[in-house]
Design a protein around this motif. Structure first.
Motif, short mmCIF file in Angstrom:
data_model
loop_
_atom_site.label_atom_id
_atom_site.label_comp_id
_atom_site.label_asym_id
_atom_site.label_seq_id
_atom_site.Cartn_x
_atom_site.Cartn_y
_atom_site.Cartn_z
N VAL A 47 -1.63 -64.19 10.46
CA VAL A 47 -2.51 -63.13 9.75
C VAL A 47 -1.74 -62.00 9.15
O VAL A 47 -0.85 -61.43 9.46
N GLY A 48 -1.91 -62.01 7.83
CA GLY A 48 -1.36 -61.14 6.69
C GLY A 48 -2.40 -60.05 6.64
O GLY A 48 -3.37 -60.21 6.19
N GLN A 49 -1.90 -58.86 7.03
CA GLN A 49 -2.84 -57.55 6.56
C GLN A 49 -1.94 -56.47 6.09
O GLN A 49 -0.90 -56.51 5.78
N LYS A 50 -2.56 -55.54 5.56
CA LYS A 50 -1.96 -54.22 4.86
C LYS A 50 -1.36 -53.47 6.23
O LYS A 50 -2.09 -52.78 6.98
N TRP A 51 0.06 -53.45 6.20
CA TRP A 51 0.96 -54.24 5.44
C TRP A 51 1.92 -54.77 6.60
O TRP A 51 2.98 -54.08 6.60
N GLN A 52 1.70 -55.79 7.43
CA GLN A 52 2.45 -56.53 8.15
C GLN A 52 2.12 -57.70 8.52
O GLN A 52 0.74 -58.09 7.88
N TRP A 53 2.56 -58.52 9.45
CA TRP A 53 2.15 -59.54 9.77
C TRP A 53 1.58 -59.77 11.23
O TRP A 53 2.33 -58.99 12.06
N THR A 54 0.77 -60.58 11.82
CA THR A 54 0.42 -60.98 12.80
C THR A 54 0.61 -62.32 13.47
O THR A 54 0.13 -63.05 12.66
N PHE A 55 1.38 -62.71 14.37
CA PHE A 55 1.66 -64.08 14.68
C PHE A 55 0.91 -64.42 16.18
O PHE A 55 1.37 -63.99 17.11
N ASN A 56 -0.03 -65.37 16.09
CA ASN A 56 -0.68 -65.68 17.24
C ASN A 56 -0.28 -67.09 17.63
O ASN A 56 -0.01 -67.81 16.98
N TYR A 57 -0.20 -67.31 19.13
CA TYR A 57 0.12 -68.67 19.53
C TYR A 57 -0.90 -68.90 20.43
O TYR A 57 -0.82 -68.64 21.74
N PRO A 58 -2.05 -69.74 19.80
CA PRO A 58 -2.97 -69.91 20.80
C PRO A 58 -2.93 -70.88 21.93
O PRO A 58 -2.27 -71.87 21.62
N GLU A 59 -3.59 -70.65 23.24
CA GLU A 59 -3.75 -71.84 24.03
C GLU A 59 -2.04 -72.11 24.41
O GLU A 59 -1.71 -73.16 24.83
N SER A 60 -1.47 -70.88 24.53
CA SER A 60 0.07 -71.06 24.92
C SER A 60 0.37 -70.74 26.26
O SER A 60 1.35 -70.85 26.83
N VAL A 61 -0.47 -69.84 27.00
CA VAL A 61 -0.26 -69.09 28.31
C VAL A 61 -1.47 -69.30 29.11
O VAL A 61 -2.76 -69.65 28.62
N ASP A 62 -1.41 -69.20 30.43
CA ASP A 62 -2.39 -68.88 31.24
C ASP A 62 -2.35 -67.80 31.95
O ASP A 62 -1.46 -67.90 33.09
N THR A 63 -3.09 -66.89 31.68
CA THR A 63 -3.09 -65.63 32.06
C THR A 63 -4.56 -64.89 32.57
O THR A 63 -5.46 -65.31 31.73
N PRO A 64 -4.69 -63.83 33.61
CA PRO A 64 -5.89 -63.28 33.60
C PRO A 64 -6.61 -62.74 32.29
O PRO A 64 -7.69 -62.79 31.80
N GLU A 65 -5.52 -62.35 31.22
CA GLU A 65 -5.88 -61.81 30.06
C GLU A 65 -6.43 -62.79 28.87
O GLU A 65 -6.97 -62.17 28.01
N GLY A 66 -5.89 -64.03 29.21
CA GLY A 66 -6.34 -64.79 27.89
C GLY A 66 -5.18 -65.85 27.91
O GLY A 66 -4.33 -65.83 28.54
N SER A 67 -5.38 -66.77 27.11
CA SER A 67 -4.38 -67.83 26.78
C SER A 67 -3.72 -67.92 25.59
O SER A 67 -2.91 -68.60 25.08
N ASN A 68 -4.06 -66.54 24.63
CA ASN A 68 -3.41 -66.30 23.34
C ASN A 68 -2.37 -65.34 23.53
O ASN A 68 -2.82 -64.22 23.86
N VAL A 69 -0.98 -65.62 23.23
CA VAL A 69 0.15 -64.48 23.05
C VAL A 69 0.03 -64.17 21.29
O VAL A 69 -0.13 -65.07 20.57
#
Length: 270
Positions: free
Chosen positions: A115-137
């Protein structure tokens, strides 16, 4: 000696290109080198003909009148047909490399949502972990803490590109690949990593006021290091979500507030 200068092991041999660490990038580098070699060879022939003709057919004394030739059909056919052949060859090689670079396998080893947004990047790793909060870090960069992207070596990586605001461009020089990140468009490409190391990445699109902050670092590491990094991210609930985050928190406040304050100051001065 001349062939040694074309080696991919040196920057001079790569004709200014950085060290390439993806299989797709190697094809792009070969096209880059081939295009320059062909251009230099063509330039050498053209200049040799220009200088050679001027010297060989020069006027040798004041009483001599050079042969007056209105046209030379074989030469005219040559300089009409040969450039067309060159264009066809360049075009065919470019299309071949483009198709190779944009080829997508059905089941890549790793999926990254960028994700490129004003003005930096966000990098998602979907379906990479298994935690109560979710599977995406995810890692969300800021102006003071640029984003880091971790990738496993000898793996096929798919980048899916999103933007919540303006057009950006995600690029890593060492990959010899980049692509626009356009709001509303689902752009994507794949690379196959070949060497471990740390490489610089940036936005290649002039995306606005803080375009200079659109930097990030790419760490190509072993599979064990990659898994350890995901586990470290997962230890902080703020870095875990059920779905990929497609609009980082940095897109909302700090830079926009600075712009508004700057506009207000300019209004007061006027």
């Amino acid at each position: 000696m001349g062939l040694a200068g074309c080696s991919k092991e040196t920057e001079a041999g790569r004709l200014g290109m950085p060290e390439i660490v993806t299989t797709q990038g190697q094809d792009i580098l070969s096209l880059w080198q081939g295009a320059w070699i062909a251009a230099l060879a063509t330039g050498f022939v053209v200049w040799a003909l220009i200088i050679g003709v001027a010297v060989y057919f020069r006027r040798r004394n004041e009483d001599e009148i050079p042969v007056q030739t209105r046209y030379n059909l074989p030469v005219e056919i040559f300089y009409t047909i040969f450039p067309i052949i060159m264009v066809i060859v360049f075009f065919s090689h470019t299309v071949r490399v483009q198709n190779t670079a944009l080829e997508m396998v059905e089941d890549p080893d790793v999926n990254i949502v960028v994700v490129g947004q004003k003005w930096q990047w966000t990098f998602n790793y979907p379906e990479s972990v298994d935690t109560p909060e979710g599977s995406n870090v995810f890692f969300n960069g800021t102006g003071d803490n640029i984003a880091e992207l971790y990738l496993p070596v000898d793996s096929t990586i798919e980048f899916r590109l999103f933007s919540p605001d303006v057009v950006h461009n995600f690029g890593v020089p060492a990959f010899a690949m980049r692509m626009d990140v356009v709001p509303g468009a689902d752009n994507a490409f794949q690379v196959h990593t070949t060497e471990e190391g740390t490489y610089a990445g940036k936005c290649y699109e002039l995306c606005g006021t803080y375009h200079s902050r659109m930097l990030f670092e790419v760490h190509v590491v072993s599979q064990d290091e990659y898994q350890a990094y995901l586990e470290r991210l997962a230890q902080d609930p703020d870095n875990v979500s059920e779905e990929p985050v497609q609009g980082g928190t940095y897109a909302e406040a700090p830079a926009l507030e600075e712009i508004e304050e700057s506009d207000e100051d300019e209004g007061e001065h006027e």
